[in-house]
Design a protein around this motif. Structure first.
Motif, PDB file in Angstrom:
ATOM      1  N   UNK A   1       0.894  -1.140   0.398  1.00 42.27           N
ATOM      2  CA  UNK A   1       0.062   0.232  -0.074  1.00 42.27           C
ATOM      3  C   UNK A   1       0.831   1.277  -0.052  1.00 42.27           C
ATOM      4  N   UNK A   2       1.997   1.310  -0.550  1.00 39.48           N
ATOM      5  CA  UNK A   2       2.838   2.365  -0.800  1.00 39.48           C
ATOM      6  C   UNK A   2       2.668   2.684  -2.249  1.00 39.48           C
ATOM      7  N   UNK A   3       1.656   3.161  -2.706  1.00 37.30           N
ATOM      8  CA  UNK A   3       1.345   3.455  -4.037  1.00 37.30           C
ATOM      9  C   UNK A   3       2.247   4.537  -4.630  1.00 37.30           C
ATOM     10  N   UNK A   4       2.499   5.328  -3.783  1.00 40.34           N
ATOM     11  CA  UNK A   4       3.338   6.641  -4.665  1.00 40.34           C
ATOM     12  C   UNK A   4       4.578   6.123  -4.967  1.00 40.34           C
ATOM     13  N   UNK A   5       5.057   5.086  -4.594  1.00 37.95           N
ATOM     14  CA  UNK A   5       6.694   4.538  -5.004  1.00 37.95           C
ATOM     15  C   UNK A   5       6.297   3.827  -6.640  1.00 37.95           C
ATOM     16  N   UNK A   6       5.368   3.180  -6.962  1.00 31.51           N
ATOM     17  CA  UNK A   6       5.079   2.839  -8.184  1.00 31.51           C
ATOM     18  C   UNK A   6       5.536   3.698  -9.545  1.00 31.51           C
ATOM     19  N   UNK A   7       5.303   4.927  -9.458  1.00 32.04           N
ATOM     20  CA  UNK A   7       5.651   5.723 -10.614  1.00 32.04           C
ATOM     21  C   UNK A   7       7.280   6.050 -10.460  1.00 32.04           C
ATOM     22  N   UNK A   8       7.849   5.974  -9.229  1.00 34.91           N
ATOM     23  CA  UNK A   8       9.321   6.122  -9.239  1.00 34.91           C
ATOM     24  C   UNK A   8       9.619   4.655  -9.830  1.00 34.91           C
ATOM     25  N   UNK A   9       9.402   3.532  -9.513  1.00 34.83           N
ATOM     26  CA  UNK A   9       9.773   2.082  -9.931  1.00 34.83           C
ATOM     27  C   UNK A   9       9.945   2.391 -11.354  1.00 34.83           C
ATOM     28  N   UNK A  10       8.618   2.732 -12.108  1.00 35.98           N
ATOM     29  CA  UNK A  10       8.675   2.652 -13.572  1.00 35.98           C
ATOM     30  C   UNK A  10       9.371   3.800 -14.095  1.00 35.98           C
ATOM     31  N   UNK A  11       9.633   5.216 -13.446  1.00 35.58           N
ATOM     32  CA  UNK A  11      10.235   6.054 -13.918  1.00 35.58           C
ATOM     33  C   UNK A  11      11.774   5.619 -14.050  1.00 35.58           C
ATOM     34  N   UNK A  12      12.317   5.095 -12.891  1.00 35.25           N
ATOM     35  CA  UNK A  12      13.508   4.669 -13.039  1.00 35.25           C
ATOM     36  C   UNK A  12      14.153   3.508 -13.827  1.00 35.25           C
ATOM     37  N   UNK A  13      13.139   2.498 -13.982  1.00 33.42           N
ATOM     38  CA  UNK A  13      13.359   1.303 -14.879  1.00 33.42           C
ATOM     39  C   UNK A  13      13.235   1.735 -16.338  1.00 33.42           C
ATOM     40  N   UNK A  14      12.120   2.679 -16.673  1.00 29.20           N
ATOM     41  CA  UNK A  14      11.806   2.942 -17.836  1.00 29.20           C
ATOM     42  C   UNK A  14      12.775   4.007 -18.600  1.00 29.20           C
ATOM     43  N   UNK A  15      13.513   4.811 -17.562  1.00 26.70           N
ATOM     44  CA  UNK A  15      14.497   5.839 -18.133  1.00 26.70           C
ATOM     45  C   UNK A  15      15.574   5.152 -18.508  1.00 26.70           C
ATOM     46  N   UNK A  16      16.106   4.125 -17.594  1.00 24.48           N
ATOM     47  CA  UNK A  16      17.248   3.193 -17.991  1.00 24.48           C
ATOM     48  C   UNK A  16      16.925   2.594 -19.126  1.00 24.48           C
ATOM     49  N   UNK A  17      15.986   1.776 -19.333  1.00 22.11           N
ATOM     50  CA  UNK A  17      15.785   1.166 -20.660  1.00 22.11           C
ATOM     51  C   UNK A  17      15.438   1.740 -21.913  1.00 22.11           C
ATOM     52  N   UNK A  18      15.207   3.152 -21.843  1.00 16.67           N
ATOM     53  CA  UNK A  18      15.076   4.062 -22.902  1.00 16.67           C
ATOM     54  C   UNK A  18      16.674   4.426 -23.046  1.00 16.67           C
ATOM     55  N   UNK A  19      17.359   4.777 -22.440  1.00 18.60           N
ATOM     56  CA  UNK A  19      18.810   4.892 -22.751  1.00 18.60           C
ATOM     57  C   UNK A  19      19.527   3.759 -23.191  1.00 18.60           C
ATOM     58  N   UNK A  20      19.273   2.455 -22.756  1.00 21.14           N
ATOM     59  CA  UNK A  20      19.976   1.201 -23.136  1.00 21.14           C
ATOM     60  C   UNK A  20      19.453   0.995 -24.809  1.00 21.14           C
ATOM     61  N   UNK A  21      18.125   1.380 -24.897  1.00 19.41           N
ATOM     62  CA  UNK A  21      17.791   1.149 -26.364  1.00 19.41           C
ATOM     63  C   UNK A  21      18.470   2.210 -27.211  1.00 19.41           C
ATOM     64  N   UNK A  22      18.568   3.407 -26.895  1.00 20.94           N
ATOM     65  CA  UNK A  22      18.940   4.438 -27.701  1.00 20.94           C
ATOM     66  C   UNK A  22      20.271   4.389 -27.912  1.00 20.94           C
ATOM     67  N   UNK A  23      21.064   3.872 -27.002  1.00 25.91           N
ATOM     68  CA  UNK A  23      22.772   3.670 -26.868  1.00 25.91           C
ATOM     69  C   UNK A  23      23.084   2.524 -27.708  1.00 25.91           C
ATOM     70  N   UNK A  24      22.013   1.363 -27.689  1.00 30.04           N
ATOM     71  CA  UNK A  24      22.248   0.290 -28.590  1.00 30.04           C
ATOM     72  C   UNK A  24      22.035   0.620 -30.181  1.00 30.04           C
ATOM     73  N   UNK A  25      21.114   1.459 -30.605  1.00 28.58           N
ATOM     74  CA  UNK A  25      20.756   1.813 -31.607  1.00 28.58           C
ATOM     75  C   UNK A  25      22.134   2.403 -32.220  1.00 28.58           C
ATOM     76  N   UNK A  26      22.508   3.618 -31.507  1.00 33.31           N
ATOM     77  CA  UNK A  26      23.606   4.406 -31.980  1.00 33.31           C
ATOM     78  C   UNK A  26      24.929   3.500 -32.238  1.00 33.31           C
ATOM     79  N   UNK A  27      25.121   2.475 -31.032  1.00 36.18           N
ATOM     80  CA  UNK A  27      26.416   1.796 -31.460  1.00 36.18           C
ATOM     81  C   UNK A  27      26.147   1.024 -32.550  1.00 36.18           C
ATOM     82  N   UNK A  28      24.979   0.458 -32.951  1.00 34.89           N
ATOM     83  CA  UNK A  28      24.882  -0.541 -34.275  1.00 34.89           C
ATOM     84  C   UNK A  28      24.699   0.498 -35.324  1.00 34.89           C
ATOM     85  N   UNK A  29      24.552   1.776 -35.484  1.00 35.13           N
ATOM     86  CA  UNK A  29      24.673   2.720 -36.575  1.00 35.13           C
ATOM     87  C   UNK A  29      26.402   3.009 -36.846  1.00 35.13           C
ATOM     88  N   UNK A  30      26.920   3.198 -35.530  1.00 33.13           N
ATOM     89  CA  UNK A  30      28.318   3.293 -35.781  1.00 33.13           C
ATOM     90  C   UNK A  30      29.062   2.110 -36.309  1.00 33.13           C
TER      91      UNK A  30
END
Length: 186
Positions: free
Chosen positions: A64-93
């Protein structure tokens, strides 16, 4: 004296009548037990950790700590975004460097020489790997947070136990000293 006796008799009779006007009932007093402990489920932290491992944020919802759920998804989602973006740029180079080795010169990075393409590959590969570590780290931190939070919910924290700062003068120099007092009221 004539009037004192009837007035005194009147007060006496009204006082005794009020004594007998009520019926005596047997009442049983029930004492509330303040030392009774609440039932503790020892599997609650394990359940919360399991739920968070299945779906990130579900353990926080279980606690029942609902306020932590956006923090969890924000942290994991941001890291996943940077992983996908860096992977795409790595493959381009990498693809541009491979095409240069084959003799083609029609890529988007014509303004870079071969050493800069290799440096770009290393840079984005390192950032991709760090982003993957952050994704895994935030996922594990989500599980640990759900587990610890579920374990801490079971502690008895009430108003009888208190901690407060206290400022008191030194006996010799009269300079203020800072202390911390722990109080437990029985």
């Amino acid at each position: 004296m004539n009037k004192i006796v009837p007035i005194g008799l009147l007060f006496f009779l009204t006082g005794t009548v009020s004594l007998f006007a009520q019926v005596k009932k047997d009442t049983v007093l029930v004492v509330k037990d303040t030392t009774a402990l609440q039932e503790i489920d020892p599997l609650t932290p394990a359940k919360a950790a399991f739920y968070s491992a299945i779906l990130p944020g579900l353990g926080q919802a279980y606690n029942k700590k609902y306020w932590k759920i956006p923090l969890v998804y924000g942290a994991i989602g941001t890291s996943l975004y940077f992983y996908i973006d860096n992977n795409r740029k790595y493959h381009d180079y990498r693809d541009a460097y491979k095409r240069r080795l084959e003799g083609y010169n029609d890529d988007n990075y014509q303004f870079l020489d071969d050493s800069r393409l290799i440096a770009g590959q290393k840079f984005y590969q390192r950032n991709r790997d760090l982003s993957a570590l952050f994704v895994v780290g935030f996922y594990v931190l989500n599980i640990i947070d759900a587990n610890v939070d579920a374990a801490l919910i079971q502690f008895n924290v009430n108003e009888r136990l208190s901690m407060r700062p206290e400022i008191y003068p030194n006996d010799v120099t009269f300079r203020p000293n800072v202390g911390l007092t722990f109080n437990y009221k029985f």
